[in-house]
Design an enzyme around this catalytic site. Structure first.
Site, mmCIF file in Angstrom:
data_model
loop_
_atom_site.group_PDB
_atom_site.id
_atom_site.type_symbol
_atom_site.label_atom_id
_atom_site.label_comp_id
_atom_site.label_asym_id
_atom_site.label_seq_id
_atom_site.Cartn_x
_atom_site.Cartn_y
_atom_site.Cartn_z
ATOM 1 N N ASP A 85 22.184 7.299 -20.038
ATOM 2 C CA ASP A 85 22.253 7.968 -18.746
ATOM 3 C C ASP A 85 22.450 9.462 -18.989
ATOM 4 O O ASP A 85 22.718 9.886 -20.112
ATOM 5 C CB ASP A 85 23.405 7.421 -17.895
ATOM 6 C CG ASP A 85 24.663 7.196 -18.719
ATOM 7 O OD1 ASP A 85 24.985 8.071 -19.566
ATOM 8 O OD2 ASP A 85 25.331 6.172 -18.531
ATOM 9 N N ASP A 130 24.388 12.977 -17.924
ATOM 10 C CA ASP A 130 25.494 13.630 -17.219
ATOM 11 C C ASP A 130 25.211 15.121 -17.129
ATOM 12 O O ASP A 130 24.770 15.741 -18.086
ATOM 13 C CB ASP A 130 26.811 13.415 -17.968
ATOM 14 C CG ASP A 130 27.255 11.961 -17.930
ATOM 15 O OD1 ASP A 130 26.949 11.280 -16.928
ATOM 16 O OD2 ASP A 130 27.884 11.504 -18.887
ATOM 17 N N ASP A 159 36.126 14.390 -26.077
ATOM 18 C CA ASP A 159 36.766 13.699 -27.202
ATOM 19 C C ASP A 159 36.227 14.139 -28.572
ATOM 20 O O ASP A 159 36.925 14.795 -29.333
ATOM 21 C CB ASP A 159 36.717 12.166 -27.026
ATOM 22 C CG ASP A 159 35.345 11.627 -26.673
ATOM 23 O OD1 ASP A 159 34.381 12.426 -26.594
ATOM 24 O OD2 ASP A 159 35.224 10.402 -26.482
HETATM 25 P P1 ATP Z 1 27.499 6.353 -24.110
HETATM 26 O O1 ATP Z 1 26.246 6.435 -24.870
HETATM 27 O O2 ATP Z 1 28.334 5.208 -24.509
HETATM 28 O O3 ATP Z 1 27.354 6.500 -22.629
HETATM 29 P P2 ATP Z 1 28.783 8.902 -23.845
HETATM 30 O O4 ATP Z 1 29.096 9.940 -24.860
HETATM 31 O O5 ATP Z 1 27.843 9.247 -22.754
HETATM 32 O O6 ATP Z 1 28.303 7.620 -24.642
HETATM 33 P P3 ATP Z 1 30.644 8.286 -21.772
HETATM 34 O O7 ATP Z 1 31.771 7.336 -21.796
HETATM 35 O O8 ATP Z 1 29.482 8.003 -20.900
HETATM 36 O O9 ATP Z 1 30.160 8.442 -23.269
HETATM 37 O O10 ATP Z 1 31.250 9.719 -21.425
HETATM 38 C C1 ATP Z 1 30.467 10.848 -21.227
HETATM 39 C C2 ATP Z 1 31.121 12.067 -21.873
HETATM 40 O O11 ATP Z 1 32.414 12.294 -21.314
HETATM 41 C C3 ATP Z 1 31.361 11.931 -23.374
HETATM 42 O O12 ATP Z 1 30.243 12.298 -24.113
HETATM 43 C C4 ATP Z 1 32.543 12.864 -23.597
HETATM 44 O O13 ATP Z 1 32.129 14.198 -23.652
HETATM 45 C C5 ATP Z 1 33.335 12.702 -22.320
HETATM 46 N N1 ATP Z 1 34.370 11.644 -22.432
HETATM 47 C C6 ATP Z 1 34.254 10.350 -22.089
HETATM 48 N N2 ATP Z 1 35.366 9.671 -22.298
HETATM 49 C C7 ATP Z 1 36.256 10.541 -22.789
HETATM 50 C C8 ATP Z 1 37.617 10.441 -23.204
HETATM 51 N N3 ATP Z 1 38.261 9.285 -23.165
HETATM 52 N N4 ATP Z 1 38.223 11.578 -23.640
HETATM 53 C C9 ATP Z 1 37.558 12.745 -23.677
HETATM 54 N N5 ATP Z 1 36.286 12.887 -23.308
HETATM 55 C C10 ATP Z 1 35.625 11.822 -22.865
HETATM 56 MG MG MG Z 2 27.300 8.050 -21.030
#
Ligand code: ATP
Ligand code: MG
Length: 436
Positions: A32, A34, A142
């Site tokens: 997805d 963001d 993170d």
């Molecule tokens: P995925 O491919 O699993 O969606 P993602 O990196 O997009 O991986 P998400 O959980 O969708 O992970 O979160 C989007 C973004 O928000 C992350 O890339 C990170 O920058 C931030 N983020 C998410 N969870 C946390 C957390 N627990 N602490 C700090 N930053 C976070």
């Molecule tokens: Mg994501």
């Protein structure tokens, strides 16, 4: 992309951020997209017709383009809270938040943060809804590789934290002091394991080493959020690698203590085999675009513990059916204290368990009734898995396979010629009655 241009045209900054930038740079297909912006949620809403504001404490905009929903967040300055991940299910977090607020009222925390940042005494962040600059927004994320921004204006990657270098080195490094960051949000330990297997990265020693000391903090994570995270870990193409990673760090044992105990028990080998088979079948189904359900997976996780408990209850004099019913209730009640499995899944879990002994009855009308059961397919799949692990009779599994394949007439013949009483089935009472 339209979201980015829409905001730009309205005079705002707008960048792609997080997992999507990371995945694009790695040549992976982002799940997805963001978007972050300096526009506040109301301003975002004013730009797009099809836009909904969500989240009670931290407000996000969901902009819809056909089937796709793009999440748009305003730059923020503090590390983020979990509520953003599960915006509609944060009631528990709110309770915790209220409790913490009371604590704060009683004894103001002197953490130097203003009123809109709220830290639990453990160092865990419970609230952050302060808008900030893009740079501040990067530092609250993170891992460095998750804090990259992509600017469509000049096709440039914006990197405040050394994320590009870590991406090239295939390394997961936390932004800032690892221990502090894990204390703020212990789920980051689970995320380290998940991203390592998904991206085939190594967890930098600086991020790996503190986990042994801090893994117990997972206990304080609201069970609803742990359920959410366990779906991301196990209903996933890397489910087995995640299982291994969590076991390696001792994190699995904190999330699923009963399962961990069974894995160390005399029947540990069987427990592990069943779990691995279930994880592998989940992976294969995901890769083949077939539906998967956590009910099946959790049934496999707790199968050996539930059978062992049922056995003990039988030895104490419970009837087989009672023993299984009580054991199932007990297991589920124990598990949801840690990982809150919603009822629709735990009821499936219990159905799968209850149907296992019933699948041993093949004579007469019973197999036809089983076939009509709404959970038959899941229970049958589970029987196959048990047979593969040597926990059920392969002939029995084959019988059910054939029973489904053949026509009505042959089914009848199969049911007529099936053994009258299954060996070791728990319905002894019924069998005795028949003999009389
Ligand atoms: P995925 O491919 O699993 O969606 P993602 O990196 O997009 O991986 P998400 O959980 O969708 O992970 O979160 C989007 C973004 O928000 C992350 O890339 C990170 O920058 C931030 N983020 C998410 N969870 C946390 C957390 N627990 N602490 C700090 N930053 C976070
Ligand atoms: Mg994501």
């Amino acid at each position: 992309m339209q979201t980015l241009y829409g905001l730009k045209d309205a005079g705002y900054e707008a960048l792609l951020v997080g997992g999507s930038v990371r995945d694009l740079l790695l040549g992976l297909n982002p799940k997805d997209y963001d978007v972050t912006t300096d526009a506040d949620p109301e301003q975002v809403q004013a730009v797009f017709r099809r836009c909904r504001l969500i989240g009670r404490r931290f407000r996000l905009a969901h902009v819809r383009f056909g089937p796709e929903i793009i999440e748009v967040a305003t730059f923020r300055s503090a590390p983020r809270t979990p509520d953003e991940e599960v915006p509609d299910e944060d009631a528990e977090l709110d309770d915790e938040f209220d409790e913490a607020l009371e604590e704060v009222d009683a004894a103001p925390l002197s953490n130097g943060l203003d009123n809109d940042h709220l830290l639990h005494e453990s160092g865990r962040i419970l609230r952050d809804n302060v808008y900030g600059s893009m740079e501040e927004d990067a530092f609250r994320r993170d891992f460095t590789v998750n804090a990259l921004y992509y600017d469509i204006r000049d096709f440039a990657v914006v990197d405040y934290v050394g994320g590009v270098a870590d991406l090239e080195a295939k390394r997961l490094r936390l932004i800032g002091d690892p221990e502090t960051r894990y204390r703020e949000d212990p789920v980051r330990m689970l995320r380290a394991v998940r991203f390592a297997s998904k991206l085939d990265f190594v967890i930098d020693p600086s991020a790996a080493e503190p986990i042994a000391q801090l893994k117990h903090l997972i206990v304080d994570v609201p069970p609803a959020r742990l359920f959410d995270e366990s779906l991301k870990l196990f209903l996933n193409a890397h489910a087995e690698a995640n299982f291994d990673g969590l076991r390696h760090f001792g994190l699995f044992d904190v999330m699923f203590p009963t399962v961990a105990q069974a894995l160390e028990s005399p029947r540990g080998e069987l427990a592990e085999q069943i779990i691995r088979l279930a994880l592998r079948s989940t992976q294969n189904r995901i890769k083949a675009d077939k539906p998967v359900t956590p009910g099946f997976l959790f049934a496999a996780f707790l199968w050996v513990p539930v059978m062992d408990l049922a056995q003990r209850l039988r030895e104490e004099g419970a009837t087989p059916v009672d023993a299984l019913t009580r054991a199932a209730q007990d297991m589920i009640a124990g598990q949801v204290e840690h990982v809150a499995i919603p009822r629709r899944f735990s009821s499936m879990q219990a159905d799968i368990w209850h149907m296992q002994p019933r699948l041993e009855f093949r004579r007469g009308k019973r197999p036809f009734r089983m076939l009509e059961h709404k959970r038959f397919r899941a229970a049958y799949d589970f029987l196959l898995l048990r047979a593969q692990a040597g926990d059920a009779d392969q002939d029995l599994a084959d019988w059910w396979t054939r029973f489904q394949e053949v026509g009505q007439e042959e089914r009848q013949a199969m049911a007529d010629s099936a053994p009258a009483s299954p060996g070791g089935a728990p319905s002894g009472r019924r069998r005795r009655r028949k003999r009389r």
